[in-house]
Write a protein that holds these residues in place. Structure first.
Motif, PDB file in Angstrom:
ATOM      1  N   THR A 166     -10.714  36.595 -39.161  1.00  0.00           N
ATOM      2  CA  THR A 166     -10.424  37.206 -40.458  1.00  0.00           C
ATOM      3  C   THR A 166      -8.927  37.433 -40.654  1.00  0.00           C
ATOM      4  N   ARG A 167      -8.234  37.853 -39.605  1.00  0.00           N
ATOM      5  CA  ARG A 167      -6.781  38.087 -39.710  1.00  0.00           C
ATOM      6  C   ARG A 167      -6.048  36.768 -39.970  1.00  0.00           C
ATOM      7  N   VAL A 168      -6.486  35.707 -39.314  1.00  0.00           N
ATOM      8  CA  VAL A 168      -5.890  34.385 -39.565  1.00  0.00           C
ATOM      9  C   VAL A 168      -6.100  33.988 -41.018  1.00  0.00           C
ATOM     10  N   THR A 169      -7.292  34.247 -41.535  1.00  0.00           N
ATOM     11  CA  THR A 169      -7.591  33.919 -42.930  1.00  0.00           C
ATOM     12  C   THR A 169      -6.621  34.628 -43.880  1.00  0.00           C
ATOM     13  N   ASN A 170      -6.379  35.907 -43.624  1.00  0.00           N
ATOM     14  CA  ASN A 170      -5.454  36.664 -44.472  1.00  0.00           C
ATOM     15  C   ASN A 170      -4.027  36.125 -44.373  1.00  0.00           C
ATOM     16  N   ARG A 171      -3.635  35.718 -43.168  1.00  0.00           N
ATOM     17  CA  ARG A 171      -2.280  35.176 -42.992  1.00  0.00           C
ATOM     18  C   ARG A 171      -2.109  33.864 -43.748  1.00  0.00           C
ATOM     19  N   ILE A 172      -3.103  33.002 -43.658  1.00  0.00           N
ATOM     20  CA  ILE A 172      -3.008  31.718 -44.362  1.00  0.00           C
ATOM     21  C   ILE A 172      -2.965  31.942 -45.868  1.00  0.00           C
ATOM     22  N   ALA A 173      -3.815  32.851 -46.352  1.00  0.00           N
ATOM     23  CA  ALA A 173      -3.841  33.136 -47.787  1.00  0.00           C
ATOM     24  C   ALA A 173      -2.510  33.718 -48.251  1.00  0.00           C
ATOM     25  N   ALA A 174      -1.858  34.541 -47.420  1.00  0.00           N
ATOM     26  CA  ALA A 174      -0.576  35.139 -47.795  1.00  0.00           C
ATOM     27  C   ALA A 174       0.530  34.097 -47.879  1.00  0.00           C
ATOM     28  N   VAL A 175       0.435  33.055 -47.062  1.00  0.00           N
ATOM     29  CA  VAL A 175       1.466  32.015 -47.042  1.00  0.00           C
ATOM     30  C   VAL A 175       1.244  30.986 -48.150  1.00  0.00           C
ATOM     31  N   THR A 176      -0.002  30.578 -48.348  1.00  0.00           N
ATOM     32  CA  THR A 176      -0.306  29.508 -49.306  1.00  0.00           C
ATOM     33  C   THR A 176      -0.550  30.011 -50.727  1.00  0.00           C
ATOM     34  N   TYR A 177      -0.793  31.328 -50.861  1.00  0.00           N
ATOM     35  CA  TYR A 177      -1.151  31.918 -52.149  1.00  0.00           C
ATOM     36  C   TYR A 177      -2.429  31.312 -52.715  1.00  0.00           C
ATOM     37  N   GLU A 178      -3.254  30.763 -51.832  1.00  0.00           N
ATOM     38  CA  GLU A 178      -4.556  30.226 -52.221  1.00  0.00           C
ATOM     39  C   GLU A 178      -5.609  30.843 -51.296  1.00  0.00           C
ATOM     40  N   PRO A 179      -6.138  32.002 -51.654  1.00  0.00           N
ATOM     41  CA  PRO A 179      -7.033  32.717 -50.743  1.00  0.00           C
ATOM     42  C   PRO A 179      -8.410  32.087 -50.583  1.00  0.00           C
ATOM     43  N   LEU A 180      -8.883  31.363 -51.611  1.00  0.00           N
ATOM     44  CA  LEU A 180     -10.257  30.871 -51.573  1.00  0.00           C
ATOM     45  C   LEU A 180     -10.523  29.847 -50.464  1.00  0.00           C
ATOM     46  N   PRO A 181      -9.691  28.808 -50.278  1.00  0.00           N
ATOM     47  CA  PRO A 181      -9.988  27.814 -49.232  1.00  0.00           C
ATOM     48  C   PRO A 181     -10.098  28.414 -47.822  1.00  0.00           C
ATOM     49  N   PRO A 182      -9.148  29.253 -47.361  1.00  0.00           N
ATOM     50  CA  PRO A 182      -9.309  29.809 -46.018  1.00  0.00           C
ATOM     51  C   PRO A 182     -10.502  30.753 -45.901  1.00  0.00           C
ATOM     52  N   ILE A 183     -10.816  31.474 -46.975  1.00  0.00           N
ATOM     53  CA  ILE A 183     -11.978  32.372 -46.936  1.00  0.00           C
ATOM     54  C   ILE A 183     -13.264  31.564 -46.790  1.00  0.00           C
ATOM     55  N   LEU A 184     -13.373  30.471 -47.541  1.00  0.00           N
ATOM     56  CA  LEU A 184     -14.564  29.618 -47.437  1.00  0.00           C
ATOM     57  C   LEU A 184     -14.656  28.971 -46.055  1.00  0.00           C
ATOM     58  N   ALA A 185     -13.511  28.565 -45.508  1.00  0.00           N
ATOM     59  CA  ALA A 185     -13.499  27.965 -44.177  1.00  0.00           C
ATOM     60  C   ALA A 185     -13.918  28.985 -43.122  1.00  0.00           C
ATOM     61  N   ALA A 186     -13.414  30.212 -43.244  1.00  0.00           N
ATOM     62  CA  ALA A 186     -13.790  31.266 -42.303  1.00  0.00           C
ATOM     63  C   ALA A 186     -15.275  31.588 -42.412  1.00  0.00           C
ATOM     64  N   ALA A 187     -15.792  31.626 -43.635  1.00  0.00           N
ATOM     65  CA  ALA A 187     -17.225  31.880 -43.833  1.00  0.00           C
ATOM     66  C   ALA A 187     -18.058  30.797 -43.164  1.00  0.00           C
ATOM     67  N   LEU A 188     -17.593  29.551 -43.258  1.00  0.00           N
ATOM     68  CA  LEU A 188     -18.295  28.443 -42.618  1.00  0.00           C
ATOM     69  C   LEU A 188     -18.313  28.605 -41.099  1.00  0.00           C
ATOM     70  N   LEU A 189     -17.197  29.008 -40.533  1.00  0.00           N
ATOM     71  CA  LEU A 189     -17.125  29.197 -39.081  1.00  0.00           C
ATOM     72  C   LEU A 189     -18.006  30.354 -38.627  1.00  0.00           C
ATOM     73  N   TYR A 190     -18.015  31.436 -39.394  1.00  0.00           N
ATOM     74  CA  TYR A 190     -18.905  32.559 -39.068  1.00  0.00           C
ATOM     75  C   TYR A 190     -20.365  32.111 -39.133  1.00  0.00           C
ATOM     76  N   MET A 191     -20.702  31.322 -40.141  1.00  0.00           N
ATOM     77  CA  MET A 191     -22.076  30.835 -40.288  1.00  0.00           C
ATOM     78  C   MET A 191     -22.468  29.938 -39.120  1.00  0.00           C
ATOM     79  N   LEU A 192     -21.535  29.129 -38.640  1.00  0.00           N
ATOM     80  CA  LEU A 192     -21.830  28.266 -37.497  1.00  0.00           C
ATOM     81  C   LEU A 192     -22.102  29.094 -36.240  1.00  0.00           C
ATOM     82  N   ILE A 193     -21.295  30.143 -36.030  1.00  0.00           N
ATOM     83  CA  ILE A 193     -21.488  31.002 -34.855  1.00  0.00           C
ATOM     84  C   ILE A 193     -22.845  31.700 -34.923  1.00  0.00           C
ATOM     85  N   ILE A 194     -23.164  32.270 -36.093  1.00  0.00           N
ATOM     86  CA  ILE A 194     -24.450  32.952 -36.258  1.00  0.00           C
ATOM     87  C   ILE A 194     -25.598  31.952 -36.148  1.00  0.00           C
ATOM     88  N   GLY A 195     -25.384  30.742 -36.675  1.00  0.00           N
ATOM     89  CA  GLY A 195     -26.417  29.712 -36.585  1.00  0.00           C
ATOM     90  C   GLY A 195     -26.753  29.346 -35.153  1.00  0.00           C
TER      91      GLY A 195
END
Length: 213
Positions: A166-195
């Motif tokens: 989650t912290r990496v996601t926030n850092r990427i969003a702060a640098v790119t000013y595009e929060p949606l792509p890293p958030i969706l990518a992080a959600a995908l990774l969380y889903m894979l772990i839970i899966g």
């Protein structure tokens, strides 16, 4: 997102995974130990464990992480961020796991124990060969749910500076000013772990059902 962003996300996911995995493994074993001690009805010990379980379950995880990390030096303990995070997650999940195990103890058939003891089986052998396997089977859904909840709550460790997913996601969003792509990518990774956890549960339940037949 570019390749560097994905690499950072994978590193954050690995941090989340290994810290959570250690806490999960410790929490399952410690939770079982707490449940055993509570069922033994030892004076003072039971009351202390009830208090611990109640406090651990009621305390927000982020508060517990901060308390352990900030209070450790006061007690003369040299504790780095990773150790503090693992300890906080373990204390939290062990309390919930203890209740899952205790429920399995309560609903276990007394007739089976009476029959085993009547056949000359000792308490230790009965617990290892008969009681514990059945308890694992009945507790597995609850334990897996708690593992999933712990992983989803693990972003609390970022409050002490651990660079998790989650912290990496926030850092990427702060640098790119595009929060949606890293958030969706992080959600995908969380889903894979839970899966993966859910897949492990399904395999374990099938194996347990075969053994029971």
């Amino acid at each position: 997102m570019n390749g560097q962003a994905w690499l950072l996300l994978l590193e954050g996911a690995w941090t989340t995974l290994w810290i959570s995995s250690i806490a999960i493994a410790l929490g399952v074993v410690i939770g079982l130990g707490i449940a055993l001690l509570r069922m033994a009805r030892i004076p003072f010990v039971e009351q202390a464990l009830v208090l611990y379980v109640s406090l651990a379950r009621a305390t927000p995880l982020v508060t517990l992480v901060l308390f352990i990390f900030l209070s450790a030096p006061t007690f003369g303990l040299a504790m780095d961020r990773n150790t503090a995070a693992i300890l906080a997650l373990t204390l939290n999940t062990a309390a919930f796991n203890a209740e899952v195990w205790r429920t399995a103890f309560i609903i276990f058939s007394r007739e089976q124990k009476e029959a085993a003891l009547a056949c000359g089986m000792t308490n230790g052998v009965f617990f290892r060969r008969i009681m514990l396997p059945q308890m694992i089977t009945s507790s597995l859904p609850g334990l897996i749910n708690e593992m999933s909840f712990l992983i989803k709550s693990s972003p609390a460790i970022a409050v002490i500076g651990i660079v998790d997913l989650t912290r990496v996601t926030n850092r990427i969003a702060a640098v790119t000013y595009e929060p949606l792509p890293p958030i969706l990518a992080a959600a995908l990774l969380y889903m894979l772990i839970i899966g993966v956890l859910l897949k492990v549960q399904a395999i374990a339940e099938k194996k347990a059902n075969r053994l029971a037949m």
